[in-house]
Design an enzyme around this catalytic site. Structure first.
Site, PDB file in Angstrom:
ATOM      1  N   GLU A  14     -21.350 -30.523 -28.863  1.00  0.00           N
ATOM      2  CA  GLU A  14     -22.303 -31.632 -28.990  1.00  0.00           C
ATOM      3  C   GLU A  14     -22.089 -32.474 -30.254  1.00  0.00           C
ATOM      4  OE1 GLU A  14     -26.104 -29.879 -26.622  1.00  0.00           O
ATOM      5  OE2 GLU A  14     -25.782 -29.033 -28.609  1.00  0.00           O
TER       6      GLU A  14
HETATM    7  C1  ACM Z   1     -24.703 -25.235 -26.710  1.00  0.00           C
HETATM    8  O1  ACM Z   1     -25.567 -24.808 -25.935  1.00  0.00           O
HETATM    9  N1  ACM Z   1     -24.838 -26.428 -27.259  1.00  0.00           N
HETATM   10  C2  ACM Z   1     -23.530 -24.445 -27.045  1.00  0.00           C
END
Ligand code: ACM
Length: 511
Positions: free
Chosen positions: A311
């Site tokens: 992310e």
């Molecule tokens: C995640 O759940 N961002 C690894």
């Protein structure tokens, strides 16, 4: 083994399901106050503690006892053989981990009979399917004290997990004391999601956790999530952090869950993700990473350091690739094997040892499978954490006050169970999979009771995916059998202090 031969097994509450079991219903071993254990001292102490918790009887260690725990050559790593008859209980294993797992199985077999506790007559041979069997605890969104982490280790080890991944830093707080970078905990550890208090592990705390896990045959895998999820780093070292990148998704998260938009130099207590980044083109960032991962490597006896990589939504793809190339090379140079979330598979030039951790859905979306396959093309393996099966922080039902729902809505126990590792990503089969890990993210979770309510019994489904034969290849490696076996473990789990949640799917045995 075929089903008829194994019929009595369906009565035995063993999770994860062992490779083979024969139980003919003959007279059980009676566990009374005079029982003694002989053999390996560590395994004997583990078994005595377990039996005392479960039954109140703590057998003494003796030169010759009816319960025998013995190392003996032969068999694969972590395997064991267990035989119980009316006269004796014998566990043999080629290594200490195998003996430990045989002892855990023994603990699950103990039953309350009409005239005291018994261990049913049985012969079991067992060995794990995957070498890496992990649980993850997010101690960044909410901090959990050492005693809570130890309790979670106990729960996991009893289900034959062998890795505890600690998510030690995120936007909301930094949780590990480092002598090389003291400001991280001095400045950036005091907060959590929702304005709750923070906290951090001292170096002594971390050592204690590593030792506690090792005594239960678990390694600790520390994660410092970079380059995103680093708002807290920017509190301590403002020169290392980019300004937050505020997307429409982040505005929406603030509308849905409250809190403020992230602001530089202000602790972040919300639940949005993907707004922070370390500076990619500043050498000071790499000096920081060398300090942090170098010190962690020295504190961590296990082979892995997790570098995150998920992310990084505010980081340009080329910058992300360059960063992941450098951070995985740095970890490899420290003599550790890097692990990264699957997004890092998009980066050319990753250190080729880098293990990928897939956290997409059981049916991959948005090219996540392709990113995961890239690790295998590099010559490394994958850890599978399909989010709509074994993200233990997903709501177990729509009514649950705890938990999130982004991974395909609530995750029932059946959904947590009914999937197989080799079926998730096309082109990835058994030999490409290092193992399975069940993460527990803590945005909505504050206490051990919260962790229990989310983990049980889905953590047991993850344990079976990690240890037992593939789904459907044994009559008992099936949802209905798991549901009954897990339900019948309630007396053991309660005796361990687990606060079992009410369940519409699993009938907990009384006692
Ligand atoms: C995640 O759940 N961002 C690894």
């Amino acid at each position: 083994m075929n089903a008829p031969e194994r019929t009595p097994m369906s009565l035995l509450p063993l999770v994860p399901l062992p490779v083979s079991l024969a139980a003919d219903g003959s007279a059980p071993f009676r566990l009374d106050a005079g029982a003694t254990i002989t053999g390996d001292a560590d395994a004997a102490a583990t078994l005595a503690r377990l039996l005392e918790v479960r039954t109140g009887i703590a057998p003494a260690h003796a030169e010759s006892g009816a319960i025998v725990l013995r190392r003996s050559p032969g068999g694969t790593a972590e395997s064991y053989r267990l035989t119980v008859d009316a006269a004796s209980v014998v566990v043999t294993a080629p290594d200490a981990a195998g003996l430990f797992y045989g002892v855990q199985t023994l603990g699950q077999l103990v039953a309350q009979g009409d005239a005291g506790f018994v261990i049913p007559a049985a012969t079991i041979q067992d060995a794990p399917r995957f070498t890496y069997r992990g649980v993850m605890l997010d101690v960044a969104r909410h901090f959990f004290p050492v005693e809570t982490v130890k309790a979670y280790i106990d729960r996991a080890a009893s289900l034959k997990f062998n890795a505890l991944h600690l998510h030690l830093a995120d936007d909301q707080g930094w949780r590990i004391e480092l002598a090389s970078r003291p400001a991280l905990t001095e400045v950036a550890s005091g907060t959590s999601v929702g304005g709750d208090p923070g906290g951090f592990y001292t170096k002594a705390d971390y050592r204690e956790l590593v030792a506690y896990a090792a005594a239960r045959h678990m390694i600790v895998v520390p994660e410092i999530d970079v380059p995103g999820h680093t708002h807290a780093v920017g509190l301590a070292y403002p020169e290392l952090g980019e300004a937050p990148v505020i997307s429409e998704e982040i505005r929406q998260t603030v509308r849905d869950y409250g809190g403020e938009l992230p602001t530089p130099r202000t602790p972040y207590e919300g639940m949005a993700v993907g707004f922070s980044s370390l500076k990619i083109h500043d050498e000071a960032t790499y000096d920081f990473l060398a300090d942090v991962f170098g010190e962690l490597a020295g504190m961590t006896p296990g082979p892995y350091l997790h570098v995150g990589g998920d992310e990084a939504l505010g980081t340009a793809p080329d910058d992300f690739a360059e960063f992941m190339r450098r951070v995985t090379a740095l970890v490899a140079d420290l003599g550790k094997t890097p692990i990264a979330w699957h997004e890092a598979g998009s980066a050319a030039g990753l250190d080729e040892q880098t293990i990928g951790q897939y956290w997409g859905l059981r049916t991959p979306t948005d090219g996540m499978d392709e990113k995961a396959r890239a690790f295998v093309r590099n010559g490394a393996q994958l850890i599978l954490s399909p989010a709509d099966a074994i993200y233990l922080d997903m709501k177990p039902s729509a009514e649950s006050e705890l938990g999130l729902t982004w991974a395909n809505g609530p995750t029932s126990v059946e959904r947590a169970y009914a999937w197989d590792a080799a079926e998730i990503i096309e082109g990835i089969d058994e030999r490409d999979i290092l193992g399975i890990e069940a993460p527990m993210w803590s945005e909505t979770l504050r206490t051990l009771a919260d962790l229990d309510a989310m983990a049980f019994p889905r953590i047991a489904a993850a344990a079976e995916a990690a240890w037992s034969v593939p789904l459907g290849t044994d009559a008992l490696r099936a949802w209905e059998s798991f549901r009954d076996r897990a339900g019948a473990l309630a007396p053991l789990w309660r005796s361990m202090g687990v606060a079992l949640p009410a369940s519409d799917e699993v009938a907990w045995t009384a006692g």
